[in-house]
Design an enzyme around this catalytic site. Structure first.
Site, PDB file in Angstrom:
ATOM      1  N   ARG A  13       0.833  -1.189   0.026  1.00 57.75           N
ATOM      2  CA  ARG A  13       0.098   0.125  -0.051  1.00 57.75           C
ATOM      3  C   ARG A  13       0.883   1.167   0.038  1.00 57.75           C
ATOM      4  O   ARG A  13       1.031   1.739  -0.830  1.00 57.75           O
ATOM      5  CB  ARG A  13      -0.846  -0.079   1.349  1.00 57.75           C
ATOM      6  CG  ARG A  13      -2.064   0.972   1.030  1.00 57.75           C
ATOM      7  CD  ARG A  13      -1.752   2.397   1.482  1.00 57.75           C
ATOM      8  NE  ARG A  13      -1.427   2.241   2.962  1.00 57.75           N
ATOM      9  CZ  ARG A  13      -0.635   3.481   3.580  1.00 57.75           C
ATOM     10  NH1 ARG A  13      -0.562   4.639   2.665  1.00 57.75           N
ATOM     11  NH2 ARG A  13      -0.114   3.660   4.851  1.00 57.75           N
ATOM     12  N   CYS A 238       4.221   9.242   0.180  1.00 57.07           N
ATOM     13  CA  CYS A 238       2.860   9.768   0.088  1.00 57.07           C
ATOM     14  C   CYS A 238       2.477  10.614  -0.949  1.00 57.07           C
ATOM     15  O   CYS A 238       3.461  11.655  -1.175  1.00 57.07           O
ATOM     16  CB  CYS A 238       2.165  10.428   1.297  1.00 57.07           C
ATOM     17  SG  CYS A 238       0.773  10.778   1.519  1.00 57.07           S
TER      18      CYS A 238
HETATM   19  P1  HMG Z   1     -13.518  13.507  -2.505  1.00 52.95           P
HETATM   20  O1  HMG Z   1     -13.493  14.092  -4.146  1.00 52.95           O
HETATM   21  O2  HMG Z   1     -13.645  14.587  -1.599  1.00 52.95           O
HETATM   22  O3  HMG Z   1     -14.813  12.571  -2.634  1.00 52.95           O
HETATM   23  O4  HMG Z   1     -12.368  12.605  -2.341  1.00 52.95           O
HETATM   24  P2  HMG Z   1     -16.343  12.758  -2.805  1.00 52.95           P
HETATM   25  O5  HMG Z   1     -16.928  11.990  -1.832  1.00 52.95           O
HETATM   26  O6  HMG Z   1     -16.657  14.055  -3.168  1.00 52.95           O
HETATM   27  O7  HMG Z   1     -16.508  11.827  -4.378  1.00 52.95           O
HETATM   28  C1  HMG Z   1     -16.095  12.155  -5.336  1.00 52.95           C
HETATM   29  C2  HMG Z   1     -15.937  11.037  -6.440  1.00 52.95           C
HETATM   30  O8  HMG Z   1     -14.984  10.085  -5.776  1.00 52.95           O
HETATM   31  C3  HMG Z   1     -17.019  10.586  -6.511  1.00 52.95           C
HETATM   32  O9  HMG Z   1     -17.151   9.594  -8.085  1.00 52.95           O
HETATM   33  C4  HMG Z   1     -17.102   9.324  -5.468  1.00 52.95           C
HETATM   34  O10 HMG Z   1     -17.910   8.122  -6.031  1.00 52.95           O
HETATM   35  C5  HMG Z   1     -15.585   8.891  -5.632  1.00 52.95           C
HETATM   36  P3  HMG Z   1     -17.607  10.654  -9.270  1.00 52.95           P
HETATM   37  O11 HMG Z   1     -19.136  10.731  -8.860  1.00 52.95           O
HETATM   38  O12 HMG Z   1     -17.139  11.793  -9.397  1.00 52.95           O
HETATM   39  O13 HMG Z   1     -17.411   9.568 -10.381  1.00 52.95           O
HETATM   40  N1  HMG Z   1     -15.323   8.491  -4.331  1.00 52.95           N
HETATM   41  C6  HMG Z   1     -14.629   7.129  -4.354  1.00 52.95           C
HETATM   42  N2  HMG Z   1     -14.100   6.417  -5.200  1.00 52.95           N
HETATM   43  C7  HMG Z   1     -13.512   5.188  -4.917  1.00 52.95           C
HETATM   44  N3  HMG Z   1     -13.345   5.027  -3.546  1.00 52.95           N
HETATM   45  C8  HMG Z   1     -13.535   5.758  -2.511  1.00 52.95           C
HETATM   46  C9  HMG Z   1     -14.347   6.829  -2.952  1.00 52.95           C
HETATM   47  N4  HMG Z   1     -14.841   7.877  -2.251  1.00 52.95           N
HETATM   48  C10 HMG Z   1     -15.368   8.617  -3.337  1.00 52.95           C
HETATM   49  N5  HMG Z   1     -13.396   5.359  -1.308  1.00 52.95           N
HETATM   50  C11 HMG Z   1     -11.302  11.060  -1.224  1.00 52.95           C
HETATM   51  C12 HMG Z   1     -12.328  11.804  -1.135  1.00 52.95           C
HETATM   52  C13 HMG Z   1     -10.924  10.444   0.181  1.00 52.95           C
HETATM   53  C14 HMG Z   1     -12.239   9.616  -1.854  1.00 52.95           C
HETATM   54  C15 HMG Z   1     -10.032  11.462  -2.118  1.00 52.95           C
HETATM   55  O14 HMG Z   1      -9.478  12.383  -1.284  1.00 52.95           O
HETATM   56  C16 HMG Z   1      -8.981  10.063  -2.100  1.00 52.95           C
HETATM   57  O15 HMG Z   1      -9.311   9.169  -2.490  1.00 52.95           O
HETATM   58  N6  HMG Z   1      -7.904  10.505  -1.252  1.00 52.95           N
HETATM   59  C17 HMG Z   1      -6.560   9.635  -1.535  1.00 52.95           C
HETATM   60  C18 HMG Z   1      -6.020   9.628  -0.219  1.00 52.95           C
HETATM   61  C19 HMG Z   1      -4.847   8.481  -0.101  1.00 52.95           C
HETATM   62  O16 HMG Z   1      -4.830   7.517  -0.452  1.00 52.95           O
HETATM   63  N7  HMG Z   1      -3.836   9.082   0.191  1.00 52.95           N
HETATM   64  C20 HMG Z   1      -2.777   8.199   0.594  1.00 52.95           C
HETATM   65  C21 HMG Z   1      -2.774   7.356   1.903  1.00 52.95           C
HETATM   66  S1  HMG Z   1      -2.593   8.065   3.271  1.00 52.95           S
HETATM   67  C22 HMG Z   1      -0.958   8.077   3.766  1.00 52.95           C
HETATM   68  O17 HMG Z   1      -0.137   7.711   2.940  1.00 52.95           O
HETATM   69  C23 HMG Z   1      -0.336   8.448   4.934  1.00 52.95           C
HETATM   70  C24 HMG Z   1      -0.195   7.192   5.766  1.00 52.95           C
HETATM   71  O18 HMG Z   1       0.686   6.261   5.226  1.00 52.95           O
HETATM   72  C25 HMG Z   1       0.450   7.459   7.049  1.00 52.95           C
HETATM   73  C26 HMG Z   1       1.643   8.523   6.885  1.00 52.95           C
HETATM   74  O19 HMG Z   1       2.572   8.265   6.485  1.00 52.95           O
HETATM   75  O20 HMG Z   1       1.626   9.583   7.466  1.00 52.95           O
HETATM   76  C27 HMG Z   1      -1.323   6.491   6.075  1.00 52.95           C
HETATM   77 MG    MG Z   2       2.946   6.649   5.154  1.00 55.06          MG
END
Ligand code: HMG
Ligand code: MG
Length: 300
Positions: A13, A238
């Site tokens: 991931r 990230c």
């Molecule tokens: P958004 O645009 O605010 O979502 O994104 P929305 O609710 O307004 O919906 C917009 C569109 O996204 C819609 O589709 C939804 O269906 C779709 P459309 O009608 O336009 O075709 N949608 C989704 N599709 C698939 N799966 C879902 C989902 N939710 C809505 N779950 C959202 C909000 C959270 C989805 C977006 O911002 C996103 O996907 N962000 C990605 C975040 C991410 O993966 N970041 C990296 C991981 S975190 C990290 O790495 C840190 C960590 O490692 C710890 C550290 O190191 O600090 C954990």
């Molecule tokens: Mg991380």
């Protein structure tokens, strides 16, 4: 008997979510199948997030559904909201992770909402998870520094972590997202958290941008933390933290923990096999000191 330290392997991931050329589903699956042979008991298999935001993690639910089941391995998927949770559940996933941050700006960039709004979404996830008997882990990014706001107050990290636990997460992993913190700062964060949270429900997630990840793990061990996230071959980064490098490598973490007398359950040969395979797939030198020393001494 040696004390056990839980390693959560986040390579499939965190490790792959920032690759310029996304791996194919079959390549991602091959990595997980390799990891399943290593004795690692917890593997984060992907993210049910928007493929528009993170194309590298597209179809994580389909990938998950293809994995062989193993009662000894707890798989998990990242789910930022109910939509993600439902995809994970439909694929048969028994553990999900919600993720927010101690920084408002990072939360906005990462999941497009405020910290409070992220908790509103998580409330739905936790209610559905409870009904379905699914475990929920929590992440708090920016435990020390935020790429947009700079230093974050330890008290704020403790507050957000406690809120996740109070809401029903069984464990909270503190992300040192951009890998800038030195152990003295990490110590202060744990002190703030441990004043109100038991060490048994806390985990450390250290990125290695400035080479401090293993030192930060060591500091955390001294303060009683016994769960760490790591990535095979130090993969990771990230998409919303520019320049941040991979997690502490599982190989280096294994070496530190074994040297200190902790049990990890890891089969070293299988771990090195997994590490070599993914480095070949990505055509990249492995940044793990331990992995490099291991192969050099073998070939000498
Ligand atoms: P958004 O645009 O605010 O979502 O994104 P929305 O609710 O307004 O919906 C917009 C569109 O996204 C819609 O589709 C939804 O269906 C779709 P459309 O009608 O336009 O075709 N949608 C989704 N599709 C698939 N799966 C879902 C989902 N939710 C809505 N779950 C959202 C909000 C959270 C989805 C977006 O911002 C996103 O996907 N962000 C990605 C975040 C991410 O993966 N970041 C990296 C991981 S975190 C990290 O790495 C840190 C960590 O490692 C710890 C550290 O190191 O600090 C954990
Ligand atoms: Mg991380």
């Amino acid at each position: 008997m040696s004390e056990f330290v839980k390693i959560v392997e986040v390579g499939p991931r965190d490790g792959l979510q920032n690759e310029k050329t996304p791996l194919t589903l079959q390549q991602r699956k091959a990595l997980i199948l390799d990891l399943m042979k290593t004795g690692l008991k917890s593997i984060e298999a992907g993210s049910c997030v928007s493929a528009k935001w993170v194309p590298q993690m597209a179809d994580s639910d389909a990938l998950f559904a293809q994995l062989p089941k193993d009662p000894d391995i707890q798989f998990s998927l990242l789910t930022p909201n109910l939509k993600g949770f439902e995809a994970a559940r439909a694929a048969g996933c028994q553990e999900v992770a919600v993720f927010t941050a101690a920084s408002e700006s990072f939360t906005r960039k990462n999941i497009n909402c405020s910290i409070d709004e992220s908790f509103e979404k998580f409330a739905d996830v936790l209610a559905a998870a409870k009904a379905g008997g699914i475990k929920v882990r929590g992440y708090v990014s920016c435990m020390a520094d935020c790429p947009y706001e700079g230093a974050i107050a330890p008290a704020q990290v403790a507050k957000v972590s406690k809120r996740l636990l109070d809401m029903g997460c069984y464990e909270v992993s503190l992300g040192e997202t951009i890998g800038t913190a030195t152990p003295d700062r990490v110590k202060k964060v744990w002190e703030a958290c441990l004043a109100e949270i038991d060490s048994s429900v806390l985990a450390g997630h250290f990125h290695n941008t400035y080479g401090m990840a293993i030192a930060n793990v060591y500091q955390s061990l001294l303060q009683g933390i016994r769960v760490f996230d790591s990535s095979i071959a130090g993969l990771g980064g990230c998409p919303y933290a520019k320049g941040a490098s991979g997690n502490v490598s599982t190989e280096d973490l294994y070496y530190l923990l074994s040297g200190m007398g902790f049990a990890t359950g890891i089969n070293l040969d299988a771990l090195m096999h997994a590490s070599q395979n993914i480095s070949q797939v990505l055509n990249r030198a492995n940044p793990s000191n331990y992995a490099n020393a291991y192969w050099q001494t073998r070939c000498a």
